[in-house]
Design an enzyme around this catalytic site. Structure first.
Site, PDB file in Angstrom:
ATOM      1  N   HIS A 137       0.812  -1.217   0.000  1.00 10.30           N
ATOM      2  CA  HIS A 137       0.000   0.000   0.000  1.00 10.30           C
ATOM      3  C   HIS A 137       0.847   1.270   0.000  1.00 10.30           C
ATOM      4  CE1 HIS A 137      -3.621   2.110   0.067  1.00 10.30           C
ATOM      5  NE2 HIS A 137      -4.076   1.873   1.280  1.00 10.30           N
ATOM      6  N   ASP A 167      -2.195   2.266  -4.536  1.00  9.42           N
ATOM      7  CA  ASP A 167      -3.423   2.686  -3.862  1.00  9.42           C
ATOM      8  C   ASP A 167      -4.482   1.590  -3.977  1.00  9.42           C
ATOM      9  OD1 ASP A 167      -2.341   5.145  -3.185  1.00  9.42           O
ATOM     10  OD2 ASP A 167      -3.043   6.108  -5.035  1.00  9.42           O
TER      11      ASP A 167
END
Length: 412
Positions: free
Chosen positions: A383, A387
């Site tokens: 992450h 995204d």
């Protein structure tokens, strides 16, 4: 003259290895290019061969961890195996000296490989002349004795008790915990150690999340059924599911380039090429060989590459270069029956796609409940660079392309 057998350099990042298996015993005659042992590193299994003829003396046992460049054995080239038979034939009527006979008649006078042959063939070791160092009986001496047709009743010296042989330290050793229950301990392989390190590294350094989706496999299965025979006749390889997912992943990676990159320090490295790691299982664990420039390969070439690496994994022949690099990984736990899982990243990559078991399930389609062959997909991603929106859309694109394989041909 003694020739050292050293642990070879097998890659820039490899500093140590484990002796997985010796193919020769200490005191055994070897010839140039004979395979002496198998070394297991964190990346591959490497065979080490003899550089000269002679008799080998082993310095490290199976299971030992050794450094690159370390001497693990020596070959006495002055005792080349070709010299032993001629020495015996030159004096067929001669008998061993009293000192040699005394040595040959004891356990200490037998080389390990020779002892096994003597025991298996129920031979009298005192009747075998020894040509080894100090009059010791070698494997070649025993073979020469057998080939000569000489036989003698096995003599057991009542005053000499054979000491029990302790089990090698690298083998699993059972330990009783009471009440008839046992446990055993055995050293981790270099591959397993490295896998453990990398998994902990991935969990410690990356912000790993996983998103899921499911794909209707009917279109791909119908396509395979229609063309699998012609495909195999033309290309000599079966048409599997993996090539469809590899092709779909390439198109999705082109749309979402961050998933084909990784983080180095404070920079993001984007790759304009597509080297895909495909997890395959071998006898010594899971390995991830890399198929280079997959975007330039046909589906037949992809299937051939996967089959090639799977064969090398089963034979323990995966090389260091086969495992180096890779910008994205695909793992198919469905081959083992997994219905759903969360794959772990292969550092430094930023994502991994997990395929799973195809299972018929009822789904709603155009307002109707129908039975379809469905597969769950999982995308684990870092992450820090990817995204959530990108990850979800990446998986949706793969789903769309697999459910309508003509999109793979058109690239849309």
């Amino acid at each position: 003259m003694a020739v050292d057998v050293k642990v070879p350099a097998v890659g820039e990042s490899v500093q140590e290895a484990m002796i997985h298996k010796w193919h020769k015993a200490s005191g055994e005659a070897v010839k140039r290019d004979d395979v002496l042992m198998e070394l297991e590193t964190d990346k591959a299994t490497v065979e080490v061969t003899a550089e000269t003829d002679g008799v080998i003396e082993i310095l490290n046992k199976e299971g030992d961890t050794v450094a690159i460049g370390q001497v693990v054995a020596r070959i006495d080239s002055s005792a080349a195996p070709s010299k032993a038979p001629s020495a015996v034939k030159s004096a067929p009527t001669s008998k061993p000296s009293p000192s040699q006979a005394a040595v040959a008649g004891t356990e200490a006078g037998l080389m390990p490989a020779a002892r096994r042959l003597v025991e298996e063939n129920r031979l009298d070791s005192s009747a075998i002349p020894g040509t080894g160092k100090g009059g010791r009986v070698t494997k070649g001496d025993v073979l020469q004795h057998i080939e000569s047709g000489v036989s003698a009743p096995k003599v057991v010296a009542p005053t000499v008790a054979k000491a029990p042989v302790a089990p090698p330290t690298h083998l699993p050793v059972a330990k009783s915990t009471g009440h008839g229950r046992t446990e055993r301990r055995e050293p981790m392989s270099m591959l397993r150690r490295r896998v453990a390190e990398r998994l902990v590294q991935a969990q410690s350094t990356a912000a790993i999340l996983t998103t899921f989706n499911e794909v209707d496999m009917k279109a791909v299965m119908d396509l395979r059924k229609q063309y699998k025979d012609g495909f195999k006749d033309k290309h000599g390889i079966g048409l599997g599911f993996m090539s469809f997912f590899v092709k779909a992943a390439i198109e999705a990676l082109k749309t979402f380039p961050a998933i084909n990159g990784w983080i180095e320090g404070n920079e993001i490295v984007y790759h304009d090429y597509y080297d895909i790691g495909v997890a395959v299982s071998g006898d010594r664990g899971l390995v991830v060989p890399v198929i280079r420039d997959v975007d330039k390969l046909s589906m037949a070439e992809i299937e051939q590459s996967i089959a090639h690496y799977a064969g090398k994994a089963r034979e323990g022949k995966i090389a260091v270069d086969d495992l180096t690099g890779g910008t994205f990984t695909i793992s198919n736990g469905g081959t083992f029956g997994s219905l759903l899982s969360t794959p772990i990243l292969n550092p430094p990559q930023s994502a991994i796609l997990g395929m799973h078991k195809i299972e018929e399930r009822p789904i709603a389609l155009n307002g109707q409940v129908v039975i379809r062959p469905m597969m769950y997909l999982a995308l684990s991603y870092d992450h820090r660079i990817v995204d959530g929106k990108e990850a979800v859309q990446f998986l949706v694109k793969i789903k769309e392309m697999v459910e309508d394989p003509t999109r793979l041909l058109l690239g849309v």
